[in-house]
Motif scaffolding. Structure first.
Motif, PDB file in Angstrom:
ATOM      1  N   ALA A 181       0.826  -1.210   0.000  1.00  7.19           N
ATOM      2  CA  ALA A 181       0.000   0.000   0.000  1.00  7.19           C
ATOM      3  C   ALA A 181       0.859   1.258   0.000  1.00  7.19           C
ATOM      4  N   GLU A 182       2.045   1.207   0.614  1.00  2.11           N
ATOM      5  CA  GLU A 182       2.937   2.360   0.648  1.00  2.11           C
ATOM      6  C   GLU A 182       3.394   2.762  -0.749  1.00  2.11           C
ATOM      7  N   VAL A 183       3.480   1.798  -1.645  1.00  3.52           N
ATOM      8  CA  VAL A 183       3.853   2.082  -3.028  1.00  3.52           C
ATOM      9  C   VAL A 183       2.677   2.647  -3.802  1.00  3.52           C
ATOM     10  N   LEU A 184       1.477   2.122  -3.557  1.00  6.74           N
ATOM     11  CA  LEU A 184       0.308   2.468  -4.365  1.00  6.74           C
ATOM     12  C   LEU A 184      -0.364   3.777  -3.963  1.00  6.74           C
ATOM     13  N   ALA A 185      -0.376   4.105  -2.671  1.00  3.04           N
ATOM     14  CA  ALA A 185      -1.146   5.271  -2.228  1.00  3.04           C
ATOM     15  C   ALA A 185      -0.769   6.555  -2.959  1.00  3.04           C
ATOM     16  N   PRO A 186       0.528   6.872  -3.170  1.00  3.22           N
ATOM     17  CA  PRO A 186       0.866   8.116  -3.876  1.00  3.22           C
ATOM     18  C   PRO A 186       0.464   8.146  -5.345  1.00  3.22           C
ATOM     19  N   ALA A 187       0.023   7.009  -5.897  1.00  4.32           N
ATOM     20  CA  ALA A 187      -0.339   6.979  -7.319  1.00  4.32           C
ATOM     21  C   ALA A 187      -1.404   8.005  -7.652  1.00  4.32           C
ATOM     22  N   SER A 188      -2.329   8.256  -6.719  1.00 10.40           N
ATOM     23  CA  SER A 188      -3.458   9.143  -6.992  1.00 10.40           C
ATOM     24  C   SER A 188      -3.092  10.611  -7.085  1.00 10.40           C
ATOM     25  N   CYS A 189      -1.855  10.950  -6.739  1.00 13.53           N
ATOM     26  CA  CYS A 189      -1.418  12.337  -6.885  1.00 13.53           C
ATOM     27  C   CYS A 189      -0.010  12.390  -7.449  1.00 13.53           C
ATOM     28  N   ALA A 190       0.993  12.029  -6.631  1.00  7.59           N
ATOM     29  CA  ALA A 190       2.384  12.196  -7.034  1.00  7.59           C
ATOM     30  C   ALA A 190       2.721  11.436  -8.313  1.00  7.59           C
ATOM     31  N   THR A 191       2.410  10.131  -8.351  1.00  5.51           N
ATOM     32  CA  THR A 191       2.826   9.318  -9.494  1.00  5.51           C
ATOM     33  C   THR A 191       2.087   9.724 -10.758  1.00  5.51           C
ATOM     34  N   ALA A 192       0.780   9.946 -10.658  1.00  9.46           N
ATOM     35  CA  ALA A 192       0.010  10.333 -11.835  1.00  9.46           C
ATOM     36  C   ALA A 192       0.400  11.723 -12.328  1.00  9.46           C
ATOM     37  N   SER A 193       0.695  12.641 -11.415  1.00  5.09           N
ATOM     38  CA  SER A 193       1.135  13.981 -11.821  1.00  5.09           C
ATOM     39  C   SER A 193       2.464  13.916 -12.562  1.00  5.09           C
ATOM     40  N   VAL A 194       3.364  13.059 -12.101  1.00  6.22           N
ATOM     41  CA  VAL A 194       4.643  12.893 -12.783  1.00  6.22           C
ATOM     42  C   VAL A 194       4.434  12.275 -14.164  1.00  6.22           C
ATOM     43  N   ALA A 195       3.520  11.315 -14.266  1.00 11.79           N
ATOM     44  CA  ALA A 195       3.219  10.734 -15.571  1.00 11.79           C
ATOM     45  C   ALA A 195       2.755  11.810 -16.546  1.00 11.79           C
ATOM     46  N   ALA A 196       1.944  12.748 -16.064  1.00 17.92           N
ATOM     47  CA  ALA A 196       1.487  13.852 -16.909  1.00 17.92           C
ATOM     48  C   ALA A 196       2.650  14.752 -17.308  1.00 17.92           C
ATOM     49  N   ALA A 197       3.573  15.001 -16.372  1.00 13.21           N
ATOM     50  CA  ALA A 197       4.724  15.855 -16.664  1.00 13.21           C
ATOM     51  C   ALA A 197       5.661  15.201 -17.676  1.00 13.21           C
ATOM     52  N   ILE A 198       5.910  13.911 -17.508  1.00 12.06           N
ATOM     53  CA  ILE A 198       6.765  13.185 -18.447  1.00 12.06           C
ATOM     54  C   ILE A 198       6.149  13.200 -19.840  1.00 12.06           C
ATOM     55  N   GLU A 199       4.850  13.004 -19.911  1.00 13.69           N
ATOM     56  CA  GLU A 199       4.162  13.041 -21.205  1.00 13.69           C
ATOM     57  C   GLU A 199       4.276  14.424 -21.843  1.00 13.69           C
ATOM     58  N   ALA A 200       4.104  15.472 -21.031  1.00  9.74           N
ATOM     59  CA  ALA A 200       4.189  16.841 -21.555  1.00  9.74           C
ATOM     60  C   ALA A 200       5.554  17.118 -22.154  1.00  9.74           C
ATOM     61  N   ALA A 201       6.602  16.568 -21.551  1.00 10.30           N
ATOM     62  CA  ALA A 201       7.957  16.758 -22.089  1.00 10.30           C
ATOM     63  C   ALA A 201       8.179  15.908 -23.330  1.00 10.30           C
ATOM     64  N   ALA A 202       7.762  14.637 -23.247  1.00 12.54           N
ATOM     65  CA  ALA A 202       8.035  13.686 -24.326  1.00 12.54           C
ATOM     66  C   ALA A 202       7.279  14.020 -25.615  1.00 12.54           C
ATOM     67  N   GLU A 203       6.199  14.782 -25.505  1.00 15.17           N
ATOM     68  CA  GLU A 203       5.487  15.203 -26.711  1.00 15.17           C
ATOM     69  C   GLU A 203       6.343  16.137 -27.573  1.00 15.17           C
ATOM     70  N   LEU A 204       7.346  16.768 -26.950  1.00 14.44           N
ATOM     71  CA  LEU A 204       8.189  17.730 -27.670  1.00 14.44           C
ATOM     72  C   LEU A 204       9.618  17.244 -27.869  1.00 14.44           C
ATOM     73  N   VAL A 205      10.137  16.511 -26.890  1.00 16.67           N
ATOM     74  CA  VAL A 205      11.527  16.036 -26.960  1.00 16.67           C
ATOM     75  C   VAL A 205      11.555  14.552 -26.612  1.00 16.67           C
ATOM     76  N   PRO A 206      12.044  13.701 -27.494  1.00 19.98           N
ATOM     77  CA  PRO A 206      12.136  12.268 -27.172  1.00 19.98           C
ATOM     78  C   PRO A 206      13.033  12.049 -25.951  1.00 19.98           C
ATOM     79  N   LEU A 207      12.591  11.188 -25.045  1.00 29.43           N
ATOM     80  CA  LEU A 207      13.355  10.954 -23.826  1.00 29.43           C
ATOM     81  C   LEU A 207      14.484   9.951 -24.029  1.00 29.43           C
ATOM     82  N   GLU A 208      14.358   9.088 -25.000  1.00 26.16           N
ATOM     83  CA  GLU A 208      15.409   8.110 -25.265  1.00 26.16           C
ATOM     84  C   GLU A 208      16.716   8.830 -25.599  1.00 26.16           C
ATOM     85  N   GLY A 209      17.717   8.639 -24.747  1.00 27.64           N
ATOM     86  CA  GLY A 209      19.021   9.265 -24.948  1.00 27.64           C
ATOM     87  C   GLY A 209      19.123  10.706 -24.516  1.00 27.64           C
TER      88      GLY A 209
END
Length: 387
Positions: free
Chosen positions: A177-205
């Motif tokens: 549960a300690e791993v899953l609980a932050p998913a509803s805010c921290a982890t999902a918000s980071v997923a949105a941030a990573i997507e926002a960056a990757a739409e413009l600059v490929p993350l590979e390399g």
């Protein structure tokens, strides 16, 4: 704890009246009355579930920085309210017609789920544009004034009343549960941030610079590394810099180090980036305006800066337009997230939680009655409340 569904004493009641559900013993919500007050326990013996609503027994809730900002007066709130929007729980009752997860699965009693921090309407112009996280009538768990009919509106309670339209995601039984609980805010918000960056600059390399090694920054470090990036983290606290390395960072810099220091940002970027020491992606996850400015200055031509950590009013960045124009810089803001980001967060944690020390980032676990002590704790990126 026994849950008993009770049919309202109405013959074929209108759907809007919902279904009465009694909880024995009573559900308990820790209610924050407002500034300079401690939490009060409020008994909620029953709820009325509208069609599509879900009642969840909370397994574990974690304390997010915005919860702390609320009680410190740094975030505008409408008290009294039940704080908490990072949690995992188990379904104990369903409104008429049931509910479905984001992948179309029909929810059943006993299932373990996480849910979005916000409830979009799905119909307004913003929702139709794909911006459900900024819905015109958005309601947010742990942020709304406590009201009759939605008393269990936050995670710092034995149960949460999940409203129809809330994105729900099933989670595996074997993940702590300690791993899953932050998913509803921290982890999902980071997923949105990573997507926002990757739409413009490929993350590979790519060389990615991240400000902050709290829960957001550590999660972003692991996500970027998994996407094939080299990551440098800028963080003033030595222990957090060590944590960043454990989450896959190639280097960790001290933003307070004097010019020319081997632990300074310029030196660490040069060592990590090799021939191209300027990052093409920068993620501001610390909440520091000074950090945002340093990330912007460090960006390479054509780079993207994603701002996440400064969601409360603060000083402006003093950006000269010509600096953006000549360097072809893009600045993007990310606030909240869409349902797909919650799905991405759960998939990421299910795949990666054993490779990175996510569970260790949740420190002391407090009883529900001790939520004030939990909000005052500062020992780890997260502390937990276990009803």
């Amino acid at each position: 704890m026994t849950i008993k569904a009770v049919t309202p004493r109405v013959v074929e009641p209108p759907a809007r009246l919902g279904m009465g559900v009694s909880v024995y013993p009573s559900a308990t919500a820790m209610v924050w009355p407002g500034d300079a007050h401690t939490h009060e326990a409020v008994a909620v013996p029953g709820v009325r579930l509208a069609p599509g609503d879900v009642l969840v027994e909370v397994e574990l809730a974690t304390v997010c920085g915005t919860d702390v900002e609320a009680v410190l007066g740094h975030r505008r709130t409408q008290a009294p309210l039940v704080l908490g929007h990072e949690q995992v729980g188990r379904v104990v009752a369903l409104g008429r017609g049931g509910a479905k997860t984001t992948d179309g699965h029909r929810v059943s009693l006993g299932e373990r789920i996480v849910w979005s921090a916000a409830v979009p309407c799905g119909r307004c112009v913003r929702c139709r544009r794909g911006l459900q996280q900024q819905c015109l009538s958005l309601q947010k768990y742990g942020h709304e004034r406590m009201r009759r009919g939605w008393e269990l509106s936050g995670g710092f309670a034995t149960h949460t009343h999940i409203l129809d339209g809330t994105p729900l995601v099933r989670v595996p039984e074997d993940i702590p549960a300690e791993v899953l609980a932050p998913a509803s805010c921290a982890t999902a918000s980071v997923a949105a941030a990573i997507e926002a960056a990757a739409e413009l600059v490929p993350l590979e390399g790519a060389l990615v610079l991240i400000a902050g090694a709290g829960m957001l920054g550590l999660t972003a470090t692991a996500m970027a590394v998994e996407a094939g990036a080299r990551v440098v983290v800028s963080e003033p606290i030595p222990e957090r810099r060590e944590s960043a390395l454990a989450f896959g960072a190639s280097g960790a810099a001290d933003p307070a180090a004097p010019a020319g220091s081997p632990t300074g940002l310029a030196a660490v970027l040069a060592k990590t980036g090799g021939r191209t020491p300027a990052p093409t992606v920068s993620l501001e996850l610390s909440g520091s305006p000074a950090a945002a400015r340093s990330l912007l200055d460090a960006l390479d031509v054509g780079g993207v800066l994603v701002l996440v950590g400064q969601s409360v009013p603060g000083p402006d960045l003093g950006i000269a337009p010509d600096a953006l124009i000549r360097r072809l810089i893009t600045i993007r803001g990310v606030h909240n997230y869409a349902s797909r980001h919650l799905e991405q967060a759960v998939r990421f944690l299910a795949d990666a939680w054993q490779r990175y020390p996510f569970a260790e980032q949740v420190g002391e676990t407090f009883a529900l009655a001790d939520v004030d002590a939990a909000l005052a704790a500062r020992t780890h990126p997260r502390v937990a409340v276990r009803p």
